[in-house]
Motif scaffolding. Structure first.
Motif, PDB file in Angstrom:
ATOM      1  N   ILE A 115       0.874  -1.169   0.000  1.00 21.98           N
ATOM      2  CA  ILE A 115       0.000   0.000   0.000  1.00 21.98           C
ATOM      3  C   ILE A 115       0.913   1.221   0.000  1.00 21.98           C
ATOM      4  O   ILE A 115       1.820   1.322   0.813  1.00 21.98           O
ATOM      5  CB  ILE A 115      -0.928   0.021   1.229  1.00 21.98           C
ATOM      6  CG1 ILE A 115      -1.839  -1.212   1.236  1.00 21.98           C
ATOM      7  CG2 ILE A 115      -1.757   1.308   1.255  1.00 21.98           C
ATOM      8  CD1 ILE A 115      -2.632  -1.405   2.515  1.00 21.98           C
ATOM      9  N   GLN A 116       0.645   2.135  -0.936  1.00 27.01           N
ATOM     10  CA  GLN A 116       1.480   3.328  -1.021  1.00 27.01           C
ATOM     11  C   GLN A 116       0.635   4.576  -0.878  1.00 27.01           C
ATOM     12  O   GLN A 116      -0.597   4.528  -0.950  1.00 27.01           O
ATOM     13  CB  GLN A 116       2.249   3.362  -2.340  1.00 27.01           C
ATOM     14  CG  GLN A 116       1.384   3.596  -3.556  1.00 27.01           C
ATOM     15  CD  GLN A 116       2.215   3.629  -4.838  1.00 27.01           C
ATOM     16  OE1 GLN A 116       3.162   2.861  -5.007  1.00 27.01           O
ATOM     17  NE2 GLN A 116       1.848   4.523  -5.747  1.00 27.01           N
ATOM     18  N   ALA A 117       1.315   5.686  -0.658  1.00 22.39           N
ATOM     19  CA  ALA A 117       0.674   7.002  -0.613  1.00 22.39           C
ATOM     20  C   ALA A 117       1.679   8.012  -1.143  1.00 22.39           C
ATOM     21  O   ALA A 117       2.888   7.829  -1.017  1.00 22.39           O
ATOM     22  CB  ALA A 117       0.240   7.350   0.808  1.00 22.39           C
ATOM     23  N   LEU A 118       1.145   9.063  -1.748  1.00 20.34           N
ATOM     24  CA  LEU A 118       1.960  10.133  -2.316  1.00 20.34           C
ATOM     25  C   LEU A 118       1.534  11.459  -1.703  1.00 20.34           C
ATOM     26  O   LEU A 118       0.380  11.632  -1.320  1.00 20.34           O
ATOM     27  CB  LEU A 118       1.748  10.232  -3.833  1.00 20.34           C
ATOM     28  CG  LEU A 118       1.992   8.998  -4.691  1.00 20.34           C
ATOM     29  CD1 LEU A 118       1.563   9.266  -6.127  1.00 20.34           C
ATOM     30  CD2 LEU A 118       3.456   8.601  -4.651  1.00 20.34           C
ATOM     31  N   CYS A 119       2.484  12.394  -1.642  1.00 22.28           N
ATOM     32  CA  CYS A 119       2.130  13.758  -1.259  1.00 22.28           C
ATOM     33  C   CYS A 119       3.083  14.719  -1.939  1.00 22.28           C
ATOM     34  O   CYS A 119       4.204  14.349  -2.300  1.00 22.28           O
ATOM     35  CB  CYS A 119       2.158  13.953   0.255  1.00 22.28           C
ATOM     36  SG  CYS A 119       3.794  13.892   1.011  1.00 22.28           S
ATOM     37  N   LEU A 120       2.626  15.941  -2.137  1.00 19.80           N
ATOM     38  CA  LEU A 120       3.520  16.978  -2.636  1.00 19.80           C
ATOM     39  C   LEU A 120       4.671  17.129  -1.646  1.00 19.80           C
ATOM     40  O   LEU A 120       4.474  16.992  -0.431  1.00 19.80           O
ATOM     41  CB  LEU A 120       2.771  18.308  -2.769  1.00 19.80           C
ATOM     42  CG  LEU A 120       1.703  18.371  -3.855  1.00 19.80           C
ATOM     43  CD1 LEU A 120       0.918  19.675  -3.754  1.00 19.80           C
ATOM     44  CD2 LEU A 120       2.319  18.237  -5.231  1.00 19.80           C
ATOM     45  N   VAL A 121       5.866  17.411  -2.150  1.00 15.97           N
ATOM     46  CA  VAL A 121       7.029  17.491  -1.255  1.00 15.97           C
ATOM     47  C   VAL A 121       6.826  18.499  -0.122  1.00 15.97           C
ATOM     48  O   VAL A 121       7.337  18.298   0.976  1.00 15.97           O
ATOM     49  CB  VAL A 121       8.336  17.795  -2.020  1.00 15.97           C
ATOM     50  CG1 VAL A 121       8.745  16.629  -2.890  1.00 15.97           C
ATOM     51  CG2 VAL A 121       8.229  19.057  -2.840  1.00 15.97           C
ATOM     52  N   GLU A 122       6.044  19.557  -0.381  1.00 17.91           N
ATOM     53  CA  GLU A 122       5.849  20.567   0.660  1.00 17.91           C
ATOM     54  C   GLU A 122       4.726  20.237   1.646  1.00 17.91           C
ATOM     55  O   GLU A 122       4.503  20.966   2.607  1.00 17.91           O
ATOM     56  CB  GLU A 122       5.619  21.942   0.023  1.00 17.91           C
ATOM     57  CG  GLU A 122       4.457  22.026  -0.933  1.00 17.91           C
ATOM     58  CD  GLU A 122       4.804  21.717  -2.395  1.00 17.91           C
ATOM     59  OE1 GLU A 122       4.131  22.267  -3.278  1.00 17.91           O
ATOM     60  OE2 GLU A 122       5.715  20.908  -2.663  1.00 17.91           O
ATOM     61  N   ASN A 123       4.023  19.114   1.452  1.00 20.37           N
ATOM     62  CA  ASN A 123       2.897  18.765   2.335  1.00 20.37           C
ATOM     63  C   ASN A 123       3.401  17.964   3.539  1.00 20.37           C
ATOM     64  O   ASN A 123       3.285  16.746   3.595  1.00 20.37           O
ATOM     65  CB  ASN A 123       1.829  17.985   1.556  1.00 20.37           C
ATOM     66  CG  ASN A 123       0.548  17.840   2.345  1.00 20.37           C
ATOM     67  OD1 ASN A 123       0.509  18.072   3.554  1.00 20.37           O
ATOM     68  ND2 ASN A 123      -0.504  17.428   1.666  1.00 20.37           N
ATOM     69  N   GLU A 124       3.959  18.685   4.494  1.00 21.68           N
ATOM     70  CA  GLU A 124       4.563  18.040   5.666  1.00 21.68           C
ATOM     71  C   GLU A 124       3.536  17.306   6.535  1.00 21.68           C
ATOM     72  O   GLU A 124       3.846  16.273   7.115  1.00 21.68           O
ATOM     73  CB  GLU A 124       5.321  19.077   6.495  1.00 21.68           C
ATOM     74  CG  GLU A 124       6.518  19.646   5.753  1.00 21.68           C
ATOM     75  CD  GLU A 124       7.148  20.838   6.459  1.00 21.68           C
ATOM     76  OE1 GLU A 124       6.711  21.184   7.585  1.00 21.68           O
ATOM     77  OE2 GLU A 124       8.082  21.424   5.871  1.00 21.68           O
ATOM     78  N   ALA A 125       2.320  17.825   6.615  1.00 22.96           N
ATOM     79  CA  ALA A 125       1.300  17.177   7.450  1.00 22.96           C
ATOM     80  C   ALA A 125       0.925  15.808   6.888  1.00 22.96           C
ATOM     81  O   ALA A 125       0.803  14.833   7.634  1.00 22.96           O
ATOM     82  CB  ALA A 125       0.064  18.063   7.566  1.00 22.96           C
ATOM     83  N   SER A 126       0.754  15.714   5.575  1.00 22.42           N
ATOM     84  CA  SER A 126       0.435  14.426   4.961  1.00 22.42           C
ATOM     85  C   SER A 126       1.602  13.455   5.129  1.00 22.42           C
ATOM     86  O   SER A 126       1.400  12.267   5.406  1.00 22.42           O
ATOM     87  CB  SER A 126       0.105  14.612   3.480  1.00 22.42           C
ATOM     88  OG  SER A 126      -0.303  13.390   2.913  1.00 22.42           O
ATOM     89  N   GLU A 127       2.811  13.960   4.977  1.00 22.93           N
ATOM     90  CA  GLU A 127       3.988  13.111   5.172  1.00 22.93           C
ATOM     91  C   GLU A 127       4.039  12.565   6.600  1.00 22.93           C
ATOM     92  O   GLU A 127       4.362  11.399   6.822  1.00 22.93           O
ATOM     93  CB  GLU A 127       5.253  13.916   4.855  1.00 22.93           C
ATOM     94  CG  GLU A 127       6.505  13.077   4.892  1.00 22.93           C
ATOM     95  CD  GLU A 127       7.753  13.843   4.454  1.00 22.93           C
ATOM     96  OE1 GLU A 127       8.761  13.165   4.200  1.00 22.93           O
ATOM     97  OE2 GLU A 127       7.718  15.091   4.367  1.00 22.93           O
ATOM     98  N   ARG A 128       3.692  13.397   7.579  1.00 20.31           N
ATOM     99  CA  ARG A 128       3.667  12.932   8.979  1.00 20.31           C
ATOM    100  C   ARG A 128       2.645  11.818   9.172  1.00 20.31           C
ATOM    101  O   ARG A 128       2.884  10.869   9.917  1.00 20.31           O
ATOM    102  CB  ARG A 128       3.384  14.095   9.930  1.00 20.31           C
ATOM    103  CG  ARG A 128       4.630  14.856  10.317  1.00 20.31           C
ATOM    104  CD  ARG A 128       4.435  15.744  11.540  1.00 20.31           C
ATOM    105  NE  ARG A 128       3.307  16.661  11.431  1.00 20.31           N
ATOM    106  CZ  ARG A 128       3.329  17.822  10.774  1.00 20.31           C
ATOM    107  NH1 ARG A 128       4.419  18.211  10.153  1.00 20.31           N
ATOM    108  NH2 ARG A 128       2.264  18.592  10.739  1.00 20.31           N
TER     109      ARG A 128
END
Length: 182
Positions: A136-149
């Motif tokens: 299972i994967q997920a992607l986020c814009l590099v600047e989206n720190e909240a999604s990365e967290r």
């Protein structure tokens, strides 16, 4: 697992603080409330909802997917007040490869409360147990720190940056990719 479709019927899931359920046309105002906010739309592929029709179109998209027993958005409903506060789903599923990608969006009123990791953990559990997924994967814009967290909190591992991966809102954007494997 072949022959079994975990989206027939579309499942309702539950976490400690939320219920994940089908969207209905009754949700149009709640969806418009958060999808019309710049801060919510800034890191997602879609544009700010400018009218209730934009939100209705999204719900009709979901209703069609439910009717065809396909992966589709779960509405995230807060148990304490029965308020729809976001959506989460598998944005795609490659059954033959046992892999899928998760996407999610949450009303800015509820950011920073640990709700999205709770929801995403439940969807990951569903993916591994009911969909027989291996990755299972997920992607986020590099600047989206909240999604990365969120991705980090649910145990996903960072795999790298997909350079210029998506043309979005007028420019090519770099995306971070995270995954978790069974």
């Amino acid at each position: 697992m072949s022959g079994h479709n975990p989206f027939n019927p579309f499942p309702q899931l539950e976490t400690e603080r939320t219920i994940l359920r089908k969207l209905t046309l009754d949700d149009v105002e709640a969806i418009f409330d958060y999808c019309s906010r710049e801060e919510v739309a800034q890191f997602v592929t879609w544009d700010v909802h400018k009218s209730l029709d934009d939100s209705k179109n999204f719900i009709h998209f979901a209703l069609e997917r439910y009717a065809n027993n396909q992966v589709a958005p779960w509405g995230i409903v807060l148990k304490e007040n029965n308020q729809l506060i976001g959506t989460a789903d598998f944005v795609w599923w490659q059954e033959q490869h046992k892999t899928a990608e998760i996407g999610y969006v949450l009303s800015s009123d509820y950011w920073g409360k640990g709700l999205m990791p709770e929801v995403v953990n439940k969807i990951i559990e569903f993916g591994f147990e009911q969909m027989d997924l291996v990755r299972i994967q997920a992607l986020c814009l590099v600047e989206n720190e909240a999604s990365e967290r969120v991705m980090q909190k649910v145990g996903m591992e960072y795999e790298g940056i997909l350079r210029k991966r998506m043309f979005m809102k007028g420019k090519h954007r770099d995306l971070k990719i995270y995954s978790i494997v069974k």
